[in-house]
Design a protein around this motif. Structure first.
Motif, mmCIF file in Angstrom:
data_model
loop_
_atom_site.group_PDB
_atom_site.id
_atom_site.type_symbol
_atom_site.label_atom_id
_atom_site.label_comp_id
_atom_site.label_asym_id
_atom_site.label_seq_id
_atom_site.Cartn_x
_atom_site.Cartn_y
_atom_site.Cartn_z
ATOM 1 N N LYS A 3 22.709 12.415 -4.330
ATOM 2 C CA LYS A 3 21.947 13.107 -5.365
ATOM 3 C C LYS A 3 20.851 13.926 -4.703
ATOM 4 O O LYS A 3 20.253 13.491 -3.730
ATOM 5 C CB LYS A 3 21.311 12.101 -6.320
ATOM 6 C CG LYS A 3 22.312 11.375 -7.178
ATOM 7 C CD LYS A 3 21.631 10.684 -8.326
ATOM 8 C CE LYS A 3 22.631 9.926 -9.169
ATOM 9 N NZ LYS A 3 23.707 10.716 -9.692
ATOM 10 N N VAL A 4 20.609 15.105 -5.256
ATOM 11 C CA VAL A 4 19.488 15.927 -4.838
ATOM 12 C C VAL A 4 18.578 16.045 -6.060
ATOM 13 O O VAL A 4 18.979 16.594 -7.083
ATOM 14 C CB VAL A 4 19.928 17.316 -4.326
ATOM 15 C CG1 VAL A 4 18.716 18.167 -3.987
ATOM 16 C CG2 VAL A 4 20.846 17.175 -3.117
ATOM 17 N N ILE A 5 17.391 15.479 -5.932
ATOM 18 C CA ILE A 5 16.408 15.536 -7.009
ATOM 19 C C ILE A 5 15.493 16.717 -6.737
ATOM 20 O O ILE A 5 14.911 16.817 -5.660
ATOM 21 C CB ILE A 5 15.607 14.225 -7.090
ATOM 22 C CG1 ILE A 5 16.561 13.072 -7.431
ATOM 23 C CG2 ILE A 5 14.479 14.327 -8.105
ATOM 24 C CD1 ILE A 5 15.994 11.708 -7.199
ATOM 25 N N ILE A 6 15.407 17.602 -7.710
ATOM 26 C CA ILE A 6 14.562 18.788 -7.605
ATOM 27 C C ILE A 6 13.297 18.526 -8.413
ATOM 28 O O ILE A 6 13.384 18.247 -9.614
ATOM 29 C CB ILE A 6 15.278 20.052 -8.144
ATOM 30 C CG1 ILE A 6 16.660 20.219 -7.501
ATOM 31 C CG2 ILE A 6 14.409 21.285 -7.957
ATOM 32 C CD1 ILE A 6 16.669 20.322 -6.002
ATOM 33 N N LEU A 7 12.161 18.589 -7.755
ATOM 34 C CA LEU A 7 10.896 18.407 -8.465
ATOM 35 C C LEU A 7 10.635 19.619 -9.349
ATOM 36 O O LEU A 7 11.127 20.718 -9.086
ATOM 37 C CB LEU A 7 9.760 18.216 -7.453
ATOM 38 C CG LEU A 7 9.903 16.993 -6.536
ATOM 39 C CD1 LEU A 7 8.756 16.940 -5.529
ATOM 40 C CD2 LEU A 7 9.980 15.705 -7.335
ATOM 41 N N ALA A 8 9.871 19.399 -10.410
ATOM 42 C CA ALA A 8 9.598 20.471 -11.376
ATOM 43 C C ALA A 8 8.996 21.699 -10.691
ATOM 44 O O ALA A 8 8.129 21.593 -9.832
ATOM 45 C CB ALA A 8 8.662 19.961 -12.461
ATOM 46 N N LEU A 96 18.312 13.119 -1.602
ATOM 47 C CA LEU A 96 17.183 13.957 -1.209
ATOM 48 C C LEU A 96 16.268 14.206 -2.393
ATOM 49 O O LEU A 96 16.729 14.252 -3.538
ATOM 50 C CB LEU A 96 17.662 15.325 -0.712
ATOM 51 C CG LEU A 96 18.637 15.387 0.444
ATOM 52 C CD1 LEU A 96 19.114 16.824 0.641
ATOM 53 C CD2 LEU A 96 17.994 14.856 1.708
ATOM 54 N N THR A 97 14.998 14.391 -2.115
ATOM 55 C CA THR A 97 14.049 14.905 -3.100
ATOM 56 C C THR A 97 13.484 16.187 -2.522
ATOM 57 O O THR A 97 12.992 16.198 -1.385
ATOM 58 C CB THR A 97 12.924 13.892 -3.389
ATOM 59 O OG1 THR A 97 13.508 12.687 -3.897
ATOM 60 C CG2 THR A 97 11.938 14.443 -4.412
ATOM 61 N N VAL A 98 13.582 17.272 -3.296
ATOM 62 C CA VAL A 98 13.253 18.609 -2.806
ATOM 63 C C VAL A 98 12.232 19.275 -3.717
ATOM 64 O O VAL A 98 12.344 19.217 -4.940
ATOM 65 C CB VAL A 98 14.539 19.470 -2.729
ATOM 66 C CG1 VAL A 98 14.224 20.901 -2.338
ATOM 67 C CG2 VAL A 98 15.539 18.854 -1.768
ATOM 68 N N GLU A 99 11.260 19.913 -3.083
ATOM 69 C CA GLU A 99 10.278 20.713 -3.805
ATOM 70 C C GLU A 99 10.477 22.177 -3.447
ATOM 71 O O GLU A 99 10.591 22.521 -2.262
ATOM 72 C CB GLU A 99 8.862 20.276 -3.423
ATOM 73 C CG GLU A 99 7.782 21.078 -4.092
ATOM 74 C CD GLU A 99 6.383 20.629 -3.682
ATOM 75 O OE1 GLU A 99 5.432 21.344 -4.040
ATOM 76 O OE2 GLU A 99 6.240 19.595 -3.008
ATOM 77 N N ILE A 100 10.531 23.023 -4.451
ATOM 78 C CA ILE A 100 10.594 24.471 -4.234
ATOM 79 C C ILE A 100 9.155 24.978 -4.306
ATOM 80 O O ILE A 100 8.485 24.799 -5.322
ATOM 81 C CB ILE A 100 11.457 25.166 -5.302
ATOM 82 C CG1 ILE A 100 12.867 24.578 -5.315
ATOM 83 C CG2 ILE A 100 11.492 26.674 -5.054
ATOM 84 C CD1 ILE A 100 13.705 25.017 -6.508
ATOM 85 N N PRO A 101 8.653 25.595 -3.225
ATOM 86 C CA PRO A 101 7.269 26.079 -3.257
ATOM 87 C C PRO A 101 7.034 27.092 -4.375
ATOM 88 O O PRO A 101 7.955 27.781 -4.819
ATOM 89 C CB PRO A 101 7.091 26.744 -1.877
ATOM 90 C CG PRO A 101 8.113 26.094 -1.018
ATOM 91 C CD PRO A 101 9.286 25.828 -1.930
ATOM 92 N N LYS A 102 5.800 27.173 -4.789
ATOM 93 C CA LYS A 102 5.424 28.067 -5.885
ATOM 94 C C LYS A 102 5.607 29.532 -5.520
ATOM 95 O O LYS A 102 5.935 30.352 -6.360
ATOM 96 C CB LYS A 102 3.972 27.796 -6.274
ATOM 97 C CG LYS A 102 3.508 28.559 -7.480
ATOM 98 C CD LYS A 102 2.115 28.142 -7.886
ATOM 99 C CE LYS A 102 1.690 28.888 -9.135
ATOM 100 N NZ LYS A 102 0.359 28.469 -9.573
#
Length: 112
Positions: A3-8, A96-102
């Motif tokens: 699973k790839v968790i995408i943060l808000a 994975l837990t992934v953050e997309i930068p602003k």
């Protein structure tokens, strides 16, 4: 299947997301295939930083970055030790837990 968790992310994933991703898929491909329109101005050829992500969990399970990616990451907005170009980061067997930068350093949003 990991699973790839995408943060808000305010624009791309306001509620975040949880994706089932086949091993061997790049994070960028996984996002795009699931309707998360991350920028990828160079068409995933490792020539820009618009697909920069920060891997909050599972970073060590990813493939090793090549020198070209590391050189480009030095130019990415909001660089952190767990930063990767999502077009080059290949999902292994770990979640994975992934953050997309602003922000990105791209001055014009691409329309892929």
């Amino acid at each position: 299947m990991p699973k790839v968790i995408i943060l808000a992310h305010a624009e791309l994933a306001p509620n975040g997301a949880e994706l089932d991703v086949p091993t061997g898929t790049s994070i960028c491909e996984a996002l795009l295939e699931n309707g998360i329109e991350i920028e990828h101005a160079c068409d995933m050829s490792c020539a820009c930083t618009t697909c920069h992500v920060i891997v909050r969990k599972g970073f060590n399970s990813l493939n090793e970055p090549e020198e070209t990616e590391e050189d480009l990451l030095d130019k990415a907005w909001g660089l952190e030790p767990q930063s990767r170009l999502s077009c080059q980061a290949i999902v292994a067997n770990e979640d994975l837990t992934v953050e997309i930068p602003k922000y990105t350093i791209n001055h014009a949003k691409e329309n892929h």
